[in-house]
Scaffold this motif. Structure first.
Motif, PDB file in Angstrom:
ATOM      1  N   GLU A 155       1.908 -15.162  20.807  1.00 26.75           N
ATOM      2  CA  GLU A 155       3.148 -15.684  20.940  1.00 26.75           C
ATOM      3  C   GLU A 155       3.438 -16.927  20.104  1.00 26.75           C
ATOM      4  N   PRO A 156       3.274 -16.743  18.801  1.00 25.18           N
ATOM      5  CA  PRO A 156       3.724 -17.645  17.838  1.00 25.18           C
ATOM      6  C   PRO A 156       5.021 -18.201  17.498  1.00 25.18           C
ATOM      7  N   GLY A 157       5.958 -17.269  17.922  1.00 23.26           N
ATOM      8  CA  GLY A 157       7.294 -17.471  17.949  1.00 23.26           C
ATOM      9  C   GLY A 157       8.053 -18.443  18.963  1.00 23.26           C
ATOM     10  N   SER A 158       7.358 -18.346  20.218  1.00 26.60           N
ATOM     11  CA  SER A 158       7.764 -19.160  21.395  1.00 26.60           C
ATOM     12  C   SER A 158       8.117 -20.446  21.027  1.00 26.60           C
ATOM     13  N   GLY A 159       9.337 -20.703  21.474  1.00 27.88           N
ATOM     14  CA  GLY A 159       9.712 -22.237  21.284  1.00 27.88           C
ATOM     15  C   GLY A 159      10.581 -22.418  19.853  1.00 27.88           C
ATOM     16  N   LEU A 160      10.243 -21.527  19.151  1.00 27.70           N
ATOM     17  CA  LEU A 160      11.155 -21.674  17.781  1.00 27.70           C
ATOM     18  C   LEU A 160      12.334 -21.208  17.755  1.00 27.70           C
ATOM     19  N   ASP A 161      13.315 -21.951  17.235  1.00 25.65           N
ATOM     20  CA  ASP A 161      14.618 -21.791  16.783  1.00 25.65           C
ATOM     21  C   ASP A 161      14.932 -20.637  15.904  1.00 25.65           C
ATOM     22  N   GLU A 162      16.322 -20.259  15.532  1.00 22.31           N
ATOM     23  CA  GLU A 162      16.335 -18.942  14.676  1.00 22.31           C
ATOM     24  C   GLU A 162      15.852 -19.386  13.252  1.00 22.31           C
ATOM     25  N   ILE A 163      15.686 -20.490  12.933  1.00 25.35           N
ATOM     26  CA  ILE A 163      15.592 -20.664  11.287  1.00 25.35           C
ATOM     27  C   ILE A 163      14.072 -20.667  11.214  1.00 25.35           C
ATOM     28  N   ALA A 164      13.339 -21.422  12.064  1.00 30.29           N
ATOM     29  CA  ALA A 164      11.948 -21.600  12.446  1.00 30.29           C
ATOM     30  C   ALA A 164      11.211 -19.793  12.423  1.00 30.29           C
ATOM     31  N   THR A 165      12.005 -19.417  13.349  1.00 27.82           N
ATOM     32  CA  THR A 165      11.438 -17.690  13.428  1.00 27.82           C
ATOM     33  C   THR A 165      11.587 -16.862  12.034  1.00 27.82           C
ATOM     34  N   GLY A 166      12.629 -17.128  11.573  1.00 32.70           N
ATOM     35  CA  GLY A 166      12.844 -16.641  10.349  1.00 32.70           C
ATOM     36  C   GLY A 166      11.690 -17.111   9.130  1.00 32.70           C
ATOM     37  N   ARG A 167      11.366 -18.113   9.011  1.00 38.40           N
ATOM     38  CA  ARG A 167      10.160 -18.747   8.280  1.00 38.40           C
ATOM     39  C   ARG A 167       9.069 -18.335   8.791  1.00 38.40           C
ATOM     40  N   LEU A 168       8.934 -17.800  10.117  1.00 38.89           N
ATOM     41  CA  LEU A 168       7.745 -17.244  10.517  1.00 38.89           C
ATOM     42  C   LEU A 168       7.452 -15.836   9.993  1.00 38.89           C
ATOM     43  N   GLU A 169       8.568 -15.110  10.048  1.00 34.49           N
ATOM     44  CA  GLU A 169       8.542 -13.797   9.463  1.00 34.49           C
ATOM     45  C   GLU A 169       8.215 -13.633   8.047  1.00 34.49           C
ATOM     46  N   GLU A 170       8.853 -14.715   7.344  1.00 37.25           N
ATOM     47  CA  GLU A 170       8.801 -14.793   5.844  1.00 37.25           C
ATOM     48  C   GLU A 170       6.952 -15.150   5.492  1.00 37.25           C
ATOM     49  N   ILE A 171       6.446 -15.940   6.393  1.00 40.14           N
ATOM     50  CA  ILE A 171       5.019 -16.146   5.993  1.00 40.14           C
ATOM     51  C   ILE A 171       4.301 -14.856   6.288  1.00 40.14           C
ATOM     52  N   LEU A 172       4.351 -14.378   7.418  1.00 37.46           N
ATOM     53  CA  LEU A 172       3.625 -13.196   7.708  1.00 37.46           C
ATOM     54  C   LEU A 172       3.902 -11.911   6.960  1.00 37.46           C
ATOM     55  N   VAL A 173       4.981 -11.612   6.539  1.00 36.71           N
ATOM     56  CA  VAL A 173       5.555 -10.565   5.344  1.00 36.71           C
ATOM     57  C   VAL A 173       4.556 -11.109   4.186  1.00 36.71           C
ATOM     58  N   ASP A 174       4.714 -12.271   3.705  1.00 36.95           N
ATOM     59  CA  ASP A 174       3.982 -12.763   2.493  1.00 36.95           C
ATOM     60  C   ASP A 174       2.615 -12.709   2.616  1.00 36.95           C
ATOM     61  N   LEU A 175       1.922 -12.874   3.778  1.00 34.53           N
ATOM     62  CA  LEU A 175       0.428 -13.031   3.972  1.00 34.53           C
ATOM     63  C   LEU A 175      -0.010 -11.450   3.699  1.00 34.53           C
ATOM     64  N   ARG A 176       0.674 -10.679   4.369  1.00 32.56           N
ATOM     65  CA  ARG A 176       0.089  -9.317   4.234  1.00 32.56           C
ATOM     66  C   ARG A 176       0.239  -8.791   2.661  1.00 32.56           C
ATOM     67  N   ARG A 177       1.546  -9.032   1.950  1.00 33.30           N
ATOM     68  CA  ARG A 177       1.820  -8.586   0.828  1.00 33.30           C
ATOM     69  C   ARG A 177       1.005  -9.029  -0.348  1.00 33.30           C
ATOM     70  N   THR A 178       0.736 -10.432  -0.027  1.00 33.43           N
ATOM     71  CA  THR A 178       0.209 -11.194  -1.300  1.00 33.43           C
ATOM     72  C   THR A 178      -1.515 -11.511  -1.143  1.00 33.43           C
ATOM     73  N   ALA A 179      -1.643 -11.588   0.097  1.00 32.25           N
ATOM     74  CA  ALA A 179      -3.225 -11.718   0.451  1.00 32.25           C
ATOM     75  C   ALA A 179      -4.057 -10.591   1.107  1.00 32.25           C
ATOM     76  N   GLY A 180      -3.218  -9.739   1.767  1.00 36.02           N
ATOM     77  CA  GLY A 180      -3.561  -8.747   2.322  1.00 36.02           C
ATOM     78  C   GLY A 180      -4.220  -8.884   3.734  1.00 36.02           C
ATOM     79  N   VAL A 181      -3.709  -9.973   4.339  1.00 33.78           N
ATOM     80  CA  VAL A 181      -4.259 -10.296   5.659  1.00 33.78           C
ATOM     81  C   VAL A 181      -3.781  -9.336   6.549  1.00 33.78           C
ATOM     82  N   THR A 182      -4.636  -9.160   7.551  1.00 36.04           N
ATOM     83  CA  THR A 182      -4.271  -8.165   8.738  1.00 36.04           C
ATOM     84  C   THR A 182      -4.044  -8.932   9.842  1.00 36.04           C
ATOM     85  N   VAL A 183      -2.971  -8.620  10.492  1.00 35.65           N
ATOM     86  CA  VAL A 183      -2.373  -9.644  11.621  1.00 35.65           C
ATOM     87  C   VAL A 183      -2.182  -8.760  13.009  1.00 35.65           C
TER      88      VAL A 183
END
Length: 233
Positions: free
Chosen positions: A158-186
């Motif tokens: 539940e990393p998005g719990s308590g995050l506002d809309e802007i912070a949630t958008g930032r979380l999405e960007e981080i996770l997508v970037d980790l998958r695309r650029t570093a091959g991280v499995t989430v």
């Protein structure tokens, strides 16, 4: 098709006479954003705890990581004593240098901390007291900690719990970037079905056992998923 990073077979967890998970079999393949969804009490957090070895279980769990690849973890709850004089920078620097952080952070450590905080949208937070952060800010600091070094498998509760809309958008960007650029499995526990629809590659519906696994479009459109989510949320 990508090979599995995580394989779980016939996993069961029993505590205080209650069966929390039964016959859980699941594969998490390399380079995917895999969401765990389901009602409260479905055993989602318990499954992460079993993977990390925090609870006893039956069955088997195999992690296929390259060169003993690291597992990162962001818990749902992380108690912080507000009276302890620990800054965000101190917290992130604890594992990065041999000398005590109370004697100051090395230049390279400070630079790395600034990079981590920028990645989670918390530029300038290194000197903030850890105990003075909001719940959402603390979760992002914990995410920064989990990314140092970048893990091969990242477990998020539940990393998005308590995050506002802007912070949630930032979380999405981080996770997508980790998958695309570093091959991280989430592998991510979430009650946010919209987030799973937007960025998820695979969704597992859990209710003390695996109900169904498949694409977000198929799993989250089912009446069963929505009824289970409403029944205990």
């Amino acid at each position: 098709m990508a090979l599995p990073v995580l394989e779980i077979h016939e996993l069961g967890v029993r505590r205080d006479g209650h069966q929390l998970l039964s016959h859980v079999s699941l594969e998490v393949r390399a380079g995917v954003l895999h969401f765990l969804v389901g009602p409260n009490g479905a055993g989602k957090s318990t499954l992460l705890s079993a993977i990390l070895g925090f609870v006893e279980f039956t069955g088997t769990i195999r992690v296929h990581a390259r060169d003993g690849g690291r597992i990162g973890y962001v818990p749902q709850q992380f108690p912080v004593d507000p009276t302890v004089p620990l800054t965000v920078g101190d917290f992130l620097g604890l594992a990065r240098q041999r000398r005590p952080v109370c004697l100051g952070l090395a230049r390279g450590t400070r630079r790395r901390i600034d990079e981590l905080l920028a990645r989670v949208g918390l530029e300038g937070f290194a000197s903030r007291p850890l105990g003075a952060l909001s719940g959402g800010e603390l979760r992002r600091v914990l995410l920064a900690h989990a990314l140092d070094p970048v893990p091969e498998l990242l477990l998020l509760d539940e990393p998005g719990s308590g995050l506002d809309e802007i912070a949630t958008g930032r979380l999405e960007e981080i996770l997508v970037d980790l998958r695309r650029t570093a091959g991280v499995t989430v592998l991510m526990v979430s009650h946010d079905l919209d987030l799973a629809r937007r960025i998820g590659n695979v969704v597992t519906l859990l209710d003390r056992g695996v109900v169904e696994t498949g694409s977000p479009a198929r799993i989250l459109a089912s009446d069963l998923a929505n009824s289970l989510q409403r029944s205990r949320s």
